[in-house]
Design a protein around this motif. Structure first.
Motif, PDB file in Angstrom:
ATOM      1  N   GLY A  41       0.816  -1.207   0.000  1.00  0.00           N
ATOM      2  CA  GLY A  41       0.000   0.000   0.000  1.00  0.00           C
ATOM      3  C   GLY A  41       0.851   1.259   0.000  1.00  0.00           C
ATOM      4  O   GLY A  41       0.557   2.221  -0.720  1.00  0.00           O
ATOM      5  N   LEU A  42       1.909   1.249   0.792  1.00  0.00           N
ATOM      6  CA  LEU A  42       2.800   2.408   0.832  1.00  0.00           C
ATOM      7  C   LEU A  42       3.406   2.662  -0.542  1.00  0.00           C
ATOM      8  O   LEU A  42       3.459   3.804  -1.000  1.00  0.00           O
ATOM      9  N   VAL A  43       3.828   1.604  -1.210  1.00  0.00           N
ATOM     10  CA  VAL A  43       4.397   1.748  -2.560  1.00  0.00           C
ATOM     11  C   VAL A  43       3.345   2.289  -3.524  1.00  0.00           C
ATOM     12  O   VAL A  43       3.619   3.202  -4.304  1.00  0.00           O
ATOM     13  N   ARG A  44       2.131   1.736  -3.455  1.00  0.00           N
ATOM     14  CA  ARG A  44       1.060   2.191  -4.351  1.00  0.00           C
ATOM     15  C   ARG A  44       0.765   3.673  -4.153  1.00  0.00           C
ATOM     16  O   ARG A  44       0.514   4.393  -5.117  1.00  0.00           O
ATOM     17  N   PHE A  45       0.808   4.138  -2.904  1.00  0.00           N
ATOM     18  CA  PHE A  45       0.539   5.551  -2.646  1.00  0.00           C
ATOM     19  C   PHE A  45       1.737   6.428  -2.990  1.00  0.00           C
ATOM     20  O   PHE A  45       1.598   7.431  -3.681  1.00  0.00           O
ATOM     21  N   ALA A  46       2.899   6.079  -2.484  1.00  0.00           N
ATOM     22  CA  ALA A  46       4.076   6.955  -2.594  1.00  0.00           C
ATOM     23  C   ALA A  46       4.675   7.000  -3.998  1.00  0.00           C
ATOM     24  O   ALA A  46       5.204   8.035  -4.407  1.00  0.00           O
ATOM     25  N   TRP A  47       4.607   5.896  -4.724  1.00  0.00           N
ATOM     26  CA  TRP A  47       5.215   5.827  -6.050  1.00  0.00           C
ATOM     27  C   TRP A  47       4.242   5.217  -7.053  1.00  0.00           C
ATOM     28  O   TRP A  47       4.494   4.137  -7.601  1.00  0.00           O
ATOM     29  N   PRO A  48       3.120   5.894  -7.312  1.00  0.00           N
ATOM     30  CA  PRO A  48       2.105   5.303  -8.203  1.00  0.00           C
ATOM     31  C   PRO A  48       2.623   5.058  -9.617  1.00  0.00           C
ATOM     32  O   PRO A  48       2.183   4.112 -10.273  1.00  0.00           O
ATOM     33  N   ASP A  49       3.569   5.868 -10.068  1.00  0.00           N
ATOM     34  CA  ASP A  49       4.122   5.665 -11.411  1.00  0.00           C
ATOM     35  C   ASP A  49       4.853   4.337 -11.516  1.00  0.00           C
ATOM     36  O   ASP A  49       4.756   3.640 -12.530  1.00  0.00           O
ATOM     37  N   ILE A  50       5.560   3.947 -10.475  1.00  0.00           N
ATOM     38  CA  ILE A  50       6.244   2.650 -10.471  1.00  0.00           C
ATOM     39  C   ILE A  50       5.226   1.535 -10.224  1.00  0.00           C
ATOM     40  O   ILE A  50       5.266   0.492 -10.876  1.00  0.00           O
ATOM     41  N   ALA A  51       4.299   1.759  -9.279  1.00  0.00           N
ATOM     42  CA  ALA A  51       3.310   0.733  -8.926  1.00  0.00           C
ATOM     43  C   ALA A  51       2.473   0.320 -10.130  1.00  0.00           C
ATOM     44  O   ALA A  51       2.085  -0.847 -10.243  1.00  0.00           O
TER      45      ALA A  51
END
Length: 105
Positions: A41-51
């Protein structure tokens, strides 16, 4: 380091063993469980371009992203800076919650 890049038969993955991280106390203090789903979830929020470029296969004890080696290398650099910084995790959680984002931990 608890982050690992893997390459099995041309499939690339990045894994992070959840638990025992410098940022765990900050995660718990914010009312979350520092497990693989939280970190996803943290990745999806913080780095949506990578996610958007990777697939996830996280579990309670492990965060897992699957994708190209270049996307995973970018993700590794981003995540490494955060898991060692309780302040950075607190900031991301606060921004996520202020925006209405819900972690699935």
């Amino acid at each position: 380091m608890t982050i690992h890049l893997h390459d099995f038969d041309g499939e690339h993955s990045l894994t992070l063993d959840a638990g025992g991280l410098a940022a765990d106390a900050a995660v718990v203090a914010a009312g979350h469980e520092p497990n693989g789903y939280f970190w996803e979830g943290l990745v999806r929020f913080a780095w949506p371009d990578i996610a958007e470029q990777v697939d996830f296969d996280s579990e309670a004890g492990m965060f897992c992203a699957i994708g190209s080696s270049s996307d995973l290398a970018r993700l590794r650099m981003a995540v490494e800076a955060v898991i060692t910084s309780p302040e950075a995790v607190r900031d991301i959680i606060a921004r996520a919650e202020a925006s209405g984002f819900e972690f699935d931990d």
